[in-house]
Design a protein around this motif. Structure first.
Motif, PDB file in Angstrom:
ATOM      1  N   VAL A   1       0.833  -1.204   0.000  1.00 16.73           N
ATOM      2  CA  VAL A   1       0.000   0.000   0.000  1.00 16.73           C
ATOM      3  C   VAL A   1       0.867   1.253   0.000  1.00 16.73           C
ATOM      4  O   VAL A   1       0.576   2.241  -0.693  1.00 16.73           O
ATOM      5  CB  VAL A   1      -0.949  -0.004   1.212  1.00 16.73           C
ATOM      6  N   SER A   2       1.948   1.233   0.755  1.00 14.99           N
ATOM      7  CA  SER A   2       2.845   2.379   0.821  1.00 14.99           C
ATOM      8  C   SER A   2       3.413   2.711  -0.554  1.00 14.99           C
ATOM      9  O   SER A   2       3.456   3.880  -0.960  1.00 14.99           O
ATOM     10  CB  SER A   2       3.980   2.099   1.804  1.00 14.99           C
TER      11      SER A   2
ATOM     12  N   ARG B   1       2.198   1.916  -3.533  1.00 13.55           N
ATOM     13  CA  ARG B   1       1.139   2.413  -4.419  1.00 13.55           C
ATOM     14  C   ARG B   1       0.790   3.861  -4.097  1.00 13.55           C
ATOM     15  O   ARG B   1       0.565   4.681  -4.983  1.00 13.55           O
ATOM     16  CB  ARG B   1      -0.113   1.538  -4.295  1.00 13.55           C
ATOM     17  N   THR B   2       0.760   4.165  -2.787  1.00 10.16           N
ATOM     18  CA  THR B   2       0.406   5.518  -2.369  1.00 10.16           C
ATOM     19  C   THR B   2       1.463   6.520  -2.794  1.00 10.16           C
ATOM     20  O   THR B   2       1.145   7.627  -3.249  1.00 10.16           O
ATOM     21  CB  THR B   2       0.219   5.553  -0.833  1.00 10.16           C
ATOM     22  N   GLN B   3       2.738   6.157  -2.634  1.00  7.96           N
ATOM     23  CA  GLN B   3       3.823   7.049  -3.068  1.00  7.96           C
ATOM     24  C   GLN B   3       3.722   7.343  -4.561  1.00  7.96           C
ATOM     25  O   GLN B   3       3.874   8.489  -4.997  1.00  7.96           O
ATOM     26  CB  GLN B   3       5.173   6.406  -2.757  1.00  7.96           C
TER      27      GLN B   3
ATOM     28  N   MET C   1       0.711   9.585  -5.288  1.00  9.94           N
ATOM     29  CA  MET C   1       0.877  10.957  -4.818  1.00  9.94           C
ATOM     30  C   MET C   1       1.903  11.734  -5.635  1.00  9.94           C
ATOM     31  O   MET C   1       1.711  12.914  -5.948  1.00  9.94           O
ATOM     32  CB  MET C   1       1.289  10.950  -3.343  1.00  9.94           C
TER      33      MET C   1
END
Length: 326
Positions: free
Chosen positions: A303-304, A306-308, A311
């Protein structure tokens, strides 16, 4: 199969596969580290001691560092190097002392004749107990060792690595750098900081041909338990009753934790690091969970990443992030 840095998991269904592959490769698949100069901190015991010997036996030029020399552990390593004809040099280095860090790295570079190929940031401590009970002495020591120590070493080796446009910096974190256990003191806080600092560093140094890998071990039977109990017992003795009163059962156990029941193979961590160090430049993973049991941080890592990308992927900083994650 090694998990390449530029290949994210396709989805949560891959978690089971990663849980199996995240464990370090066995001895039969040991790679060659010939020609690589490796400096590792905290080699008096645990992952550091096992790693120093392992990398040297795989052909690396190893600089094994530890504090408080002279000491028996240093003598033992020197004797091993002589008896087994290993290219292993023991250097004194206290990660709390920036001048000592710079001297040790400078001496390693002098003996190597160039910058280092691999830094393994490994030295660390734990101090257990409720957050409220952690006084500033304990808090400063935990962060100074586990976070600032890693930062001092990275800063010391980076100029030489940038000059050669190559290198690998390994940060030994923990499962507790992604998940949190109550009453573990500031250990998770320091390891969360390591995770953030070295992911950021990975983005910043990728254009210089330097890679960063964060190792996330599960629980292993190392001497960290002995040192943790000493620090925790000292904290319990000096803690004020107005802070300990809310947690009597937890405080009573501080300094008496028993890690002896753990049976995981400490060599899992050196094997994983050696495998990654031997991988072709540009293919090394940003993170590598290593555990004998469950790896709860897998989903968080996915998840980290994908989020980076979501963003920053299309921002002016997107190239930095994509070079590491995409």
């Amino acid at each position: 199969m090694p998990i390449a840095r530029r290949h994210l998991l396709a989805g949560a269904a891959a978690a089971g596969t990663l849980a199996a592959t995240a464990r370090a490769a066995g001895p039969s698949s040991a790679p060659s580290l010939a020609g690589k100069a490796i400096l590792i901190t905290g080699t008096s015991s645990g992952f550091g001691r096992a790693g120093a010997e392992h990398y040297a036996r795989l052909g690396a030029k190893v600089f094994a560092t530890m504090r408080n020399m002279p000491r028996a552990e240093a003598d033992e390593l020197r004797k091993l190097a002589t008896d087994a004809k290993l290219d292993l040099t023991v250097l004194e280095l206290d990660v709390l002392d920036e001048d000592m860090v710079n001297r040790a790295v400078g001496e390693a570079e002098r003996l190597t004749g160039r910058g280092l190929d691999v830094l393994v940031n490994n030295a660390g401590i734990g101090i257990t107990g409720p957050v409220e009970v952690q006084d500033m002495e304990a808090t400063r020591l935990a962060f100074d060792t586990n976070v600032f120590g890693y930062h001092r070493l990275a800063r010391a080796v980076l100029p030489g690595m940038r000059a050669r446009k190559s290198g690998l910096i390994v940060a030994v974190s923990s499962q507790l750098g992604r998940v949190i256990v109550p009453f573990a003191g500031h250990y998770s806080a320091t390891k969360f900081a390591v995770e953030a600092m070295f992911e950021q560093l990975a983005y910043e140094v990728a254009p210089h041909g330097i890679e960063v890998t964060i190792i996330e071990p599960g629980g292993y039977p190392t001497k960290v338990w002995v040192n943790r109990n000493r620090y925790s017992a000292e904290l319990r003795k000096r803690a004020a009753e107005r802070h300990t009163a809310g947690y009597p059962a937890v405080v009573a156990r501080m300094g008496e934790e028993d890690g002896s029941g753990r049976s995981a193979d400490v060599m899992d961590i050196p094997r994983a690091i050696a495998e990654i160090a031997a991988m072709p430049a540009g293919s090394r993973p940003l993170r590598r969970p290593v555990a004998a049991g469950t790896v709860p941080q897998v989903a968080i890592n996915e998840v980290s990443a994908r989020t980076q990308l979501a963003m920053l992927g299309n921002s002016p900083l997107g190239a930095f992030v994509k070079d590491v994650l995409d």
